[in-house]
Write an enzyme that holds these catalytic residues in place. Structure first.
Site, short mmCIF file in Angstrom:
data_model
loop_
_atom_site.label_atom_id
_atom_site.label_comp_id
_atom_site.label_asym_id
_atom_site.label_seq_id
_atom_site.Cartn_x
_atom_site.Cartn_y
_atom_site.Cartn_z
N ASP A 169 -3.11 6.28 -3.13
CA ASP A 169 -1.98 5.67 -2.51
C ASP A 169 -1.31 4.56 -3.56
O ASP A 169 -1.83 4.27 -4.65
CB ASP A 169 -2.08 5.26 -1.24
CG ASP A 169 -3.15 4.02 -1.34
OD1 ASP A 169 -3.92 3.78 -2.37
OD2 ASP A 169 -3.22 3.20 -0.41
N ASP A 228 -1.54 1.36 -4.00
CA ASP A 228 -2.33 0.33 -4.58
C ASP A 228 -3.76 0.82 -4.84
O ASP A 228 -4.83 -0.14 -5.23
CB ASP A 228 -2.37 -0.94 -3.60
CG ASP A 228 -3.05 -0.69 -2.34
OD1 ASP A 228 -3.04 0.57 -1.67
OD2 ASP A 228 -4.04 -1.45 -1.74
N SER A 276 0.74 -1.11 0.00
CA SER A 276 0.01 -0.08 -0.06
C SER A 276 0.84 1.27 0.05
O SER A 276 1.41 1.70 -0.89
CB SER A 276 -0.89 -0.25 1.09
OG SER A 276 -1.88 0.87 1.11
N ASP A 327 -6.67 1.88 -3.54
CA ASP A 327 -7.66 1.63 -2.88
C ASP A 327 -8.02 2.82 -2.22
O ASP A 327 -9.34 2.92 -1.75
CB ASP A 327 -7.78 0.46 -1.79
CG ASP A 327 -6.54 0.56 -0.78
OD1 ASP A 327 -5.92 1.50 -0.76
OD2 ASP A 327 -6.58 -0.14 0.18
MG MG Z 1 -3.61 1.32 -0.02
#
Ligand code: MG
Length: 449
Positions: free
Chosen positions: A239, A241, A96, A243
């Protein structure tokens, strides 16, 4: 207590120190044994992505499960794919927002949610006792590349917003994907929605040369400057990744995650003519204020996106999320959803913008954050004493101790990893927020004493 492998965001570590191919392969075996069937796997843009993904995949196949490799994709794409293709589960290789030397392994449940702790414990048990299924040559799984996962995800995002209204609004945005996985999906989403996109760090690069992948203000100087220079309608940052999504308004002001959470919560409650919004006890009172203003109800949980998502399912919430830019749209999926957050904000601004006006309509609160040392063995006793001390006031013990005022709160939460309490206060002015923390610190000092 049983040995623990998974933290709050999967298993994470520095490559070839605490995160290596042996761990990844053994964990893959445990995951394959637990999930069986067909397992999707995706990764973010880190340099170690292929190494860790290959090791996990080998372990999953060793245990007899099939692997569907989605390639470089945001975490919510894996979640969407698992849920919509009847798979037994999924794995995302990501750390992340952590620095590039980290990587991590995160499990997705068959319904596309982040795996609940009870199931992680089962995988940990298989891992630590090495009780893996190990198939003979006829039973090992195979791997195939799966295509179309990003397109399916984006098609489903677009179905849930007024795409025509966005297309007709002639919006310009500056997009910063932090050289991460969002680069494979959000530029395409913006193109499909006829939004003019000026892109920054939208080339996936595992060393994160643009800036560290946590979308805090100090990392987004270029984005903020570019929004001002170009007169864009907003800045958008993901960020690593993708999400999570953080915004900059049309005046170039960095929006803390509580602002986008509040704006979106209000819109979702209005759209549904009421309903429940779920958020952790640490969220700003501004969220509660706007949800009530729109005729909805607020439901507080412990801190952590999986907890918020589970509670949303239980109470049939219309929306939920955290202040770090992780927003959850139940009509799409019960997990943090970066591209869905972008599409919804574009829809809101197309209908009701500019974004700066929406920001200024959110009630202003100020926060004071500090830490206070306390030995681990005394924490529980201090917290019970704190509840007694504030008995004449409304106190919420959902997560730590939250002392509630009409115009804010003080939240005392024990750190899970360090011998200290985090003391957060919120009030209408910085002086009041500080005073609330001062008062609480005094009481805590005596109780820890
Ligand atoms: Mg993330």
């Amino acid at each position: 207590m049983a040995e623990r492998l998974f933290g709050t965001n999967g298993v994470r570590g520095v490559i070839n120190k605490d995160m290596n191919v042996q761990l990844a392969m053994d964990l893959g075996k445990a995951i394959g044994t637990f999930m069986g069937g067909r397992v999707a796997i995706g990764n973010d843009s880190r340099t170690s992505a292929t190494m860790i993904k290959s090791a996990v995949s080998a372990g999953v196949m060793c245990a007899g499960a099939e692997v569907l490799d989605l390639g470089l994709v945001p975490t919510p794409v894996v979640q969407h794919y698992v849920k919509n293709n009847g798979l037994s589960g999924g794995v995302m290789i990501t750390a992340s927002h952590n620095p590039p030397e980290f990587n991590g392994i995160k499990c997705v449940d068959a319904d596309g949610t982040e795996m609940p702790r009870s199931k992680e414990e089962e995988i940990e048990r298989l891992y630590f006792t090495k009780s893996f299924s190990s198939m003979d040559w006829r039973g090992v799984g195979g791997l195939r590349q799966a295509s179309g996962a990003v397109d399916d995800y984006l098609a489903s995002v677009k179905r849930l917003v007024d795409a025509d209204a966005i297309r007709g609004a002639g919006l310009t945005v500056v997009l910063d994907c932090a050289n991460g996985a969002g680069a494979v999906s959000t530029p395409k989403l913006l193109d499909d929605l006829n939004v003019r996109a000026i892109t920054l760090n939208c080339n996936p690069q595992g060393t994160f040369p643009g800036h560290p992948s946590e979308p805090v203000e100090s990392h987004l100087r270029d984005l903020i400057a570019m929004v001002k220079d170009t007169g864009a309608d907003m800045g958008i940052a993901h960020d690593g990744d993708a999400d999570r999504t953080i915004f900059v308004d049309d005046k170039g002001r960095y929006m803390y995650g509580d602002k986008s959470l509040a704006i979106t919560a209000e819109a979702m409650v209005r759209e549904n003519n009421g309903g429940i919004v779920v958020t952790p006890v640490s969220s700003s009172m501004a969220v509660e204020d706007v949800v009530r203003r729109a005729g909805g109800e607020i439901e507080y949980t412990r801190v952590g996106a999986p907890v918020v998502a589970r509670r949303m399912i239980e109470v049939g919430a219309v929306f939920g999320g955290e202040e770090n830019g992780g927003l959850i749209f139940p009509k799409h999926q019960y997990c943090r959803d970066g591209a869905m957050t972008v599409a919804k904000m574009l829809e809101i601004v197309a209908a009701d913008g500019p974004l700066s006006k929406l920001v200024d309509r959110i009630p202003q609160y100020c926060q004071d954050k500090r830490k206070m040392e306390c030995p681990d063995e005394r924490k529980e006793r201090v917290l019970s004493a704190l509840v007694k001390y504030y008995a004449s006031q409304r106190v919420d013990t959902t997560d730590g101790v939250k002392i509630c005022y009409d115009d804010g709160w003080t939240l005392v939460r024990p750190s899970g990893t360090e011998p200290l309490f985090r003391v957060y206060s919120e009030a209408r002015t910085p002086e009041d927020a500080r005073k609330r923390s001062d008062d609480c610190e005094k009481v805590l000092g005596d109780l820890i004493g």
